[in-house]
Structures are given as C-alpha cells and as structure tokens.
Design a protein around this motif. Sequence first.
Motif, PDB file in Angstrom:
ATOM      1  N   VAL A 106      51.831  25.191 -11.336  1.00 36.18           N
ATOM      2  CA  VAL A 106      50.987  24.007 -11.254  1.00 36.18           C
ATOM      3  C   VAL A 106      50.507  23.900  -9.817  1.00 36.18           C
ATOM      4  N   GLY A 107      49.550  23.053  -9.597  1.00 37.09           N
ATOM      5  CA  GLY A 107      49.063  22.760  -8.255  1.00 37.09           C
ATOM      6  C   GLY A 107      48.468  21.370  -8.272  1.00 37.09           C
ATOM      7  N   ILE A 108      48.492  20.701  -7.138  1.00 40.46           N
ATOM      8  CA  ILE A 108      47.903  19.365  -7.085  1.00 40.46           C
ATOM      9  C   ILE A 108      46.924  19.243  -5.930  1.00 40.46           C
ATOM     10  N   GLU A 109      46.001  18.316  -6.094  1.00 45.73           N
ATOM     11  CA  GLU A 109      45.038  17.955  -5.054  1.00 45.73           C
ATOM     12  C   GLU A 109      45.074  16.443  -4.923  1.00 45.73           C
ATOM     13  N   LEU A 110      45.097  15.966  -3.695  1.00 42.03           N
ATOM     14  CA  LEU A 110      45.145  14.533  -3.442  1.00 42.03           C
ATOM     15  C   LEU A 110      44.080  14.184  -2.412  1.00 42.03           C
ATOM     16  N   GLU A 111      43.172  13.290  -2.795  1.00 44.32           N
ATOM     17  CA  GLU A 111      42.119  12.838  -1.888  1.00 44.32           C
ATOM     18  C   GLU A 111      42.634  11.625  -1.109  1.00 44.32           C
ATOM     19  N   LEU A 112      42.324  11.595   0.182  1.00 48.32           N
ATOM     20  CA  LEU A 112      42.836  10.566   1.082  1.00 48.32           C
ATOM     21  C   LEU A 112      41.710   9.961   1.906  1.00 48.32           C
ATOM     22  N   LEU A 113      41.777   8.660   2.114  1.00 50.72           N
ATOM     23  CA  LEU A 113      40.856   8.001   3.044  1.00 50.72           C
ATOM     24  C   LEU A 113      41.323   8.261   4.466  1.00 50.72           C
ATOM     25  N   VAL A 114      40.396   8.424   5.375  1.00 43.76           N
ATOM     26  CA  VAL A 114      40.705   8.587   6.793  1.00 43.76           C
ATOM     27  C   VAL A 114      40.332   7.274   7.481  1.00 43.76           C
ATOM     28  N   LEU A 115      41.326   6.668   8.132  1.00 40.56           N
ATOM     29  CA  LEU A 115      41.136   5.384   8.802  1.00 40.56           C
ATOM     30  C   LEU A 115      41.331   5.555  10.301  1.00 40.56           C
ATOM     31  N   LEU A 133      44.680   5.839  -1.462  1.00 37.69           N
ATOM     32  CA  LEU A 133      44.316   4.715  -2.313  1.00 37.69           C
ATOM     33  C   LEU A 133      43.175   5.139  -3.219  1.00 37.69           C
ATOM     34  N   GLU A 134      43.217   4.706  -4.455  1.00 38.21           N
ATOM     35  CA  GLU A 134      42.180   5.102  -5.406  1.00 38.21           C
ATOM     36  C   GLU A 134      40.797   4.658  -4.954  1.00 38.21           C
ATOM     37  N   MET A 135      40.715   3.464  -4.382  1.00 36.60           N
ATOM     38  CA  MET A 135      39.420   2.931  -3.949  1.00 36.60           C
ATOM     39  C   MET A 135      39.674   1.907  -2.846  1.00 36.60           C
ATOM     40  N   PRO A 136      38.864   1.907  -1.792  1.00 38.35           N
ATOM     41  CA  PRO A 136      39.041   0.897  -0.740  1.00 38.35           C
ATOM     42  C   PRO A 136      38.910  -0.505  -1.323  1.00 38.35           C
ATOM     43  N   LEU A 137      39.742  -1.400  -0.826  1.00 38.44           N
ATOM     44  CA  LEU A 137      39.729  -2.767  -1.341  1.00 38.44           C
ATOM     45  C   LEU A 137      38.442  -3.508  -0.985  1.00 38.44           C
ATOM     46  N   ASN A 138      37.831  -3.150   0.130  1.00 40.28           N
ATOM     47  CA  ASN A 138      36.582  -3.805   0.541  1.00 40.28           C
ATOM     48  C   ASN A 138      35.390  -2.907   0.226  1.00 40.28           C
ATOM     49  N   VAL A 167      35.459   6.485  -4.054  1.00 39.54           N
ATOM     50  CA  VAL A 167      36.494   6.682  -5.063  1.00 39.54           C
ATOM     51  C   VAL A 167      37.272   7.948  -4.741  1.00 39.54           C
ATOM     52  N   LEU A 168      38.576   7.842  -4.790  1.00 36.90           N
ATOM     53  CA  LEU A 168      39.442   8.982  -4.507  1.00 36.90           C
ATOM     54  C   LEU A 168      40.264   9.287  -5.735  1.00 36.90           C
ATOM     55  N   GLY A 169      40.853  10.468  -5.766  1.00 35.33           N
ATOM     56  CA  GLY A 169      41.609  10.822  -6.951  1.00 35.33           C
ATOM     57  C   GLY A 169      42.755  11.759  -6.666  1.00 35.33           C
ATOM     58  N   PHE A 170      43.475  12.010  -7.715  1.00 34.13           N
ATOM     59  CA  PHE A 170      44.599  12.936  -7.746  1.00 34.13           C
ATOM     60  C   PHE A 170      44.313  13.889  -8.898  1.00 34.13           C
ATOM     61  N   HIS A 171      44.439  15.172  -8.657  1.00 32.24           N
ATOM     62  CA  HIS A 171      44.158  16.168  -9.688  1.00 32.24           C
ATOM     63  C   HIS A 171      45.363  17.087  -9.818  1.00 32.24           C
ATOM     64  N   ALA A 172      45.659  17.466 -11.041  1.00 31.66           N
ATOM     65  CA  ALA A 172      46.710  18.450 -11.293  1.00 31.66           C
ATOM     66  C   ALA A 172      46.090  19.624 -12.039  1.00 31.66           C
ATOM     67  N   HIS A 173      46.507  20.821 -11.669  1.00 33.09           N
ATOM     68  CA  HIS A 173      46.033  22.046 -12.312  1.00 33.09           C
ATOM     69  C   HIS A 173      47.242  22.769 -12.889  1.00 33.09           C
ATOM     70  N   TYR A 174      47.043  23.398 -14.051  1.00 28.37           N
ATOM     71  CA  TYR A 174      48.142  24.049 -14.757  1.00 28.37           C
ATOM     72  C   TYR A 174      47.761  25.456 -15.169  1.00 28.37           C
ATOM     73  N   ASP A 175      48.742  26.358 -15.120  1.00 27.61           N
ATOM     74  CA  ASP A 175      48.578  27.676 -15.738  1.00 27.61           C
ATOM     75  C   ASP A 175      48.523  27.476 -17.247  1.00 27.61           C
ATOM     76  N   ASN A 222      34.570  10.303   5.476  1.00 34.00           N
ATOM     77  CA  ASN A 222      35.759   9.489   5.667  1.00 34.00           C
ATOM     78  C   ASN A 222      36.847   9.826   4.636  1.00 34.00           C
ATOM     79  N   MET A 223      36.754  11.029   4.059  1.00 30.19           N
ATOM     80  CA  MET A 223      37.730  11.469   3.065  1.00 30.19           C
ATOM     81  C   MET A 223      38.126  12.923   3.327  1.00 30.19           C
TER      82      MET A 223
END
Length: 169
Positions: A6-15, A85-90, A122-130, A46-47
């Motif tokens: 498996v593998g994962i990807e995580l998108e992040l806001l840069v503050l 965070l999935e989406m900035p609050l503001n 909008v940010l997300g989390f992704h999982a990949h599978y064999d 910013n991501m």
Amino acid sequence: MKARKVGIELELLVLDENYELSNESDKLIYLSEKNGLDVIPECSHNMVEFRSKPGTVFEVMSDTYEGLTELNELAKKEGLYLLPLEMPLNQELIEPSLRDHQRYKDKMRLLGEKRFSISGKVLGFHAHYDLEDDFEKRIKQVNFLTLMDPLAIALTASSPHVNKEGERF
C-alpha cells in the motif's frame, strides 16, 4: 502468499509564523528533496503533498510517521507550519495562488473555472493498493474497496461544505 503493498499520499496546508496561508511550498519541497523526503507540489503554492514509500501497512505507517516528523522539523526551521486539514476554516477569504502547470489548466478546462477554483482550498488523503494477481480475487478486492469507500470518506471528512452562496461542494 506475497504481502500486498500500500502507499499513502497526504496533502498539507503550508502556513507562515502567523498561521496564515503561505506560498512558500516550493522552498519546503526543495528542502524535502535534499533530505530524501517524497514531497511534491500540489495545485496551489500553499499546499504540498507528502507520499509514503510503498510497503506493508505497518511499513507505510512507520514511514509516514517518520517522514511527517522530519517534514515538520524542516518547516519549523523555515518559520512554516503544516496543517493536514481537509479545508481551511476561513476558506471564503482565501484566494490561493494556483500553479501555472498544464495539468491544472487541463483540470480547469474539465471542471470549469468556478468549480476548479475550489481545488486550491481542498486537501485530501489518498491510499493506493496493490491489486491481487488472480482475476477473481482482484474482482473481490475491488468490490471490497468500492464498498468501503463511503465509510472511509465518512471517517476522514468533515461535515458538508457550503460556500457563501449556500451551494454545497
């Protein structure tokens, strides 16, 4: 039986140091590359997207923990913070600086300018599978993952998002 990867990807806001969105993601990507971390650009300046090394679930979780810890340390040295965070609050106040890349131009043409403008918020989390080698097992695996998708979304998503016009997205 061989272990499936498996593998994962995580998108992040840069503050920045004031916890405002920062367009310094390229600096963080450059430092990550120098330190052997798999961090790539996202559609907005910013991501960033962190990617784990493929492996067993336990290897991926360990790699993710170690990689995000190191990435956070690199960010702190630059006066930056990362927020998964999935989406900035503001989000209504944010006008992201979108990258000028053909991939995103194509996405804008596909989605339309209004819908695409959400991509930088909008940010997300992704999982990949064999996939299984055996066709019948592969069908069962895909069916299971399809069945679990709504549960994964429910467990990782916030409540529905509504823009200032009252439209859900």
